[in-house]
Design a protein around this motif. Structure first.
Motif, PDB file in Angstrom:
ATOM      1  N   ALA A 255      32.276  33.774  32.740  1.00 23.48           N
ATOM      2  CA  ALA A 255      32.986  34.388  33.868  1.00 23.48           C
ATOM      3  C   ALA A 255      34.482  34.120  33.795  1.00 23.48           C
ATOM      4  N   CYS A 256      35.228  34.960  34.507  1.00 20.46           N
ATOM      5  CA  CYS A 256      36.680  34.794  34.599  1.00 20.46           C
ATOM      6  C   CYS A 256      36.993  33.515  35.369  1.00 20.46           C
ATOM      7  N   GLN A 257      37.947  32.738  34.862  1.00 22.02           N
ATOM      8  CA  GLN A 257      38.274  31.452  35.499  1.00 22.02           C
ATOM      9  C   GLN A 257      39.112  31.633  36.742  1.00 22.02           C
ATOM     10  N   SER A 258      39.575  32.851  36.985  1.00 23.47           N
ATOM     11  CA  SER A 258      40.434  33.058  38.151  1.00 23.47           C
ATOM     12  C   SER A 258      39.729  33.867  39.239  1.00 23.47           C
ATOM     13  N   CYS A 259      39.138  35.023  38.868  1.00 25.21           N
ATOM     14  CA  CYS A 259      38.507  35.844  39.911  1.00 25.21           C
ATOM     15  C   CYS A 259      36.976  35.800  39.831  1.00 25.21           C
ATOM     16  N   TYR A 260      36.435  35.065  38.853  1.00 24.17           N
ATOM     17  CA  TYR A 260      34.990  34.769  38.727  1.00 24.17           C
ATOM     18  C   TYR A 260      34.101  35.984  38.476  1.00 24.17           C
ATOM     19  N   LYS A 274      39.688  38.281  27.807  1.00 24.40           N
ATOM     20  CA  LYS A 274      40.717  38.433  28.866  1.00 24.40           C
ATOM     21  C   LYS A 274      40.097  39.268  29.983  1.00 24.40           C
ATOM     22  N   CYS A 275      40.140  38.766  31.201  1.00 25.18           N
ATOM     23  CA  CYS A 275      39.515  39.451  32.335  1.00 25.18           C
ATOM     24  C   CYS A 275      40.154  40.823  32.564  1.00 25.18           C
ATOM     25  N   ILE A 276      39.318  41.864  32.714  1.00 26.12           N
ATOM     26  CA  ILE A 276      39.875  43.209  32.884  1.00 26.12           C
ATOM     27  C   ILE A 276      40.330  43.454  34.325  1.00 26.12           C
ATOM     28  N   GLU A 277      40.004  42.563  35.200  1.00 26.04           N
ATOM     29  CA  GLU A 277      40.450  42.699  36.581  1.00 26.04           C
ATOM     30  C   GLU A 277      41.800  42.000  36.797  1.00 26.04           C
ATOM     31  N   CYS A 278      41.914  40.765  36.293  1.00 27.60           N
ATOM     32  CA  CYS A 278      43.112  39.974  36.613  1.00 27.60           C
ATOM     33  C   CYS A 278      43.860  39.464  35.384  1.00 27.60           C
ATOM     34  N   GLY A 279      43.296  39.668  34.187  1.00 26.53           N
ATOM     35  CA  GLY A 279      44.018  39.292  32.966  1.00 26.53           C
ATOM     36  C   GLY A 279      43.896  37.832  32.553  1.00 26.53           C
TER      37      GLY A 279
HETATM   38 ZN   LIG Z   1      39.607  37.795  36.551  1.00 25.04          ZN
END
Ligand SMILES: [Zn+2]
Ligand SMILES: [Zn+2]
Length: 423
Positions: A255-260, A274-279
């Motif tokens: 999972a993304c470490q920022s927006c999960y 790299k998260c496609i929502e928040c990078g």
């Molecule tokens: Zn994210």
């Protein structure tokens, strides 16, 4: 043979971040309330803690020690870190063996007598550490094998390769809070090992100590009998593993470490982590690490006992009375009421007939029933965020909620975003 509920890995105040209340008399008292019968001494190679152990434990025969305030059994044990950055669970037969090992280790670390050296970091690799422990007639296996930090599977594809020549002498592995039997047995090699589930607790209170434990059959409590239980898997000495559901773990899913937002292994690779929502960076989860090493079969060996997912009683009470603070008075009062009525927390969680529990408190009794029947779902953890349990009343509600959770996850990306996963 008698069954003993055992927590064989936790820490003393001489390890980082451990409660000052972690002292043998308090540990023994709290272990009794929890319902544990056999504990590791923890941190037995540390000079300061060793002094405390010698002052507070009475040596019985056969490598068993007792606290002065009750009849809880202790064996000498510790965790050590090697130069491969792995943690190992260790047990030793007596104080002489401890001195022998301390002498050999003292050339490879300055931490044995440090006030923060409860889990000494050694300049020896896994194979060398194992050899020294086995020479002292001790027992050793990997600690929390799946954690992304200090777990053997974070760096190696198998236990055999991690321990070199000593690999064939390793008979058990500790699952750790992030894995259970179902996950661990997906890796074919693991089906050869006995599994331990221990708390790795940093405080003596019963919502930490024994939050994971093992039910082990022993003729009598002794080091030799424990050794047998860990080495002779065909004797089926471990009769039950109990612990948290790994879905609750904060690194369970990729999972993304920022927006999960959660990703499959393929998806994460397509978008180069790299998260496609928040990078921000996507962190690989334990579930996906196990998938990489799995043979795709869901099977456990014949000697493997049941794994019961559970939560500490105080957390179950907490979810019933809906109070945020686990140390709140209302939760403590209810917890005490249950434990006084039924002897110990483990008896309440695992053994006492549900109808008796319901007589004391209907909602809490029913919740414990749901755990025993496996009707608990999770908003799964990942990227550093803990999962959240959803306790369902019955099979029907379980299936319904499960479907809803799957739908919710499918909708986390827009159709535009989903195109990024395709070629
Ligand atoms: Zn994210
Ligand atoms: Zn550790």
């Amino acid at each position: 043979m008698r069954e003993f509920d055992c927590d064989l890995h936790y820490h003393s105040p001489y390890s980082v971040g451990v409660s000052k209340n972690m002292l043998i008399p308090i540990i023994a008292e709290q272990a009794e309330l929890k319902g544990l019968n056999l504990l590791s001494s923890a941190d037995c190679l540390n000079g300061h803690w060793l002094k405390h152990l010698k002052q507070n434990l009475i040596e019985e025969e056969n490598g068993i020690f007792k606290a002065k305030n009750n009849s809880i059994n202790f064996v000498l044990g510790t965790e050590v870190q090697c130069s491969d950055r792995l943690h190992h669970v260790v047990f030793l037969p007596d104080f002489n063996a401890i001195e022998e090992v301390r002498k050999k280790f003292s050339n490879h670390t300055r931490e044995l007598d440090s006030i923060m050296g409860g889990r000494p970091r050694l300049r020896l690799n896994a194979e060398q550490v194992a050899e020294i422990i086995f020479d002292a007639k001790g027992i050793l296996g990997p600690a929390h094998a799946f954690t992304p930090y200090f777990g053997v599977f974070a760096y190696f594809d198998s236990i055999k390769t991690a321990y070199g020549e000593q690999g064939k002498k390793i008979s058990f592995m500790e699952l750790g809070l992030s894995a259970d039997t179902f996950l661990a047995d997906k890796i074919p090699e693991n089906r050869n090992y006995v599994f331990l589930s221990n708390s790795d607790s940093h405080s003596p209170w019963p919502f930490r100590l024994g939050r994971e434990f093992n039910r082990i059959k022993l003729k009598q409590p002794s080091f030799k009998e424990l050794k047998k239980a860990l080495e002779k898997k065909e004797e089926k000495r471990i009769s039950l593993n109990v612990g948290l559901d790994p879905k609750e773990g904060k690194y369970h899913r990729t999972a993304c470490q920022s927006c999960y937002l959660k990703y499959s292994l393929n998806e994460a690779e397509r978008v180069k982590w790299k998260c496609i929502e928040c990078g921000k960076e996507i962190k690989r989860g334990v579930k996906e690490r196990i998938e990489m090493l799995s043979d795709g079969k869901n099977k456990s060996p014949d000697f493997r006992p049941e794994y019961l997912h559970s939560l500490p009683l105080q957390e179950i009470i907490q979810s019933s009375v809906k109070i945020k603070l686990i140390t709140s008075n209302k939760i403590q009062v209810l917890w005490k009421k249950f434990v006084e009525e039924f002897n110990s927390e483990i008896n309440i969680l695992v053994d006492e007939p549900i109808e008796n529990l319901i007589k004391v408190d209907k909602d809490i009794g029913e919740k414990i029933d749901c755990f025993r029947k496996g009707f608990v779902l999770f908003e799964e953890g990942g990227g550093g965020k803990y999962g959240k349990p959803i306790i369902c009343k019955n099979k029907k509600e379980f299936e319904q909620k499960k479907f809803e959770l799957e739908q919710k996850e499918k909708k986390q990306f827009s159709s535009e975003q989903k195109k990024l996963f395709d070629f």
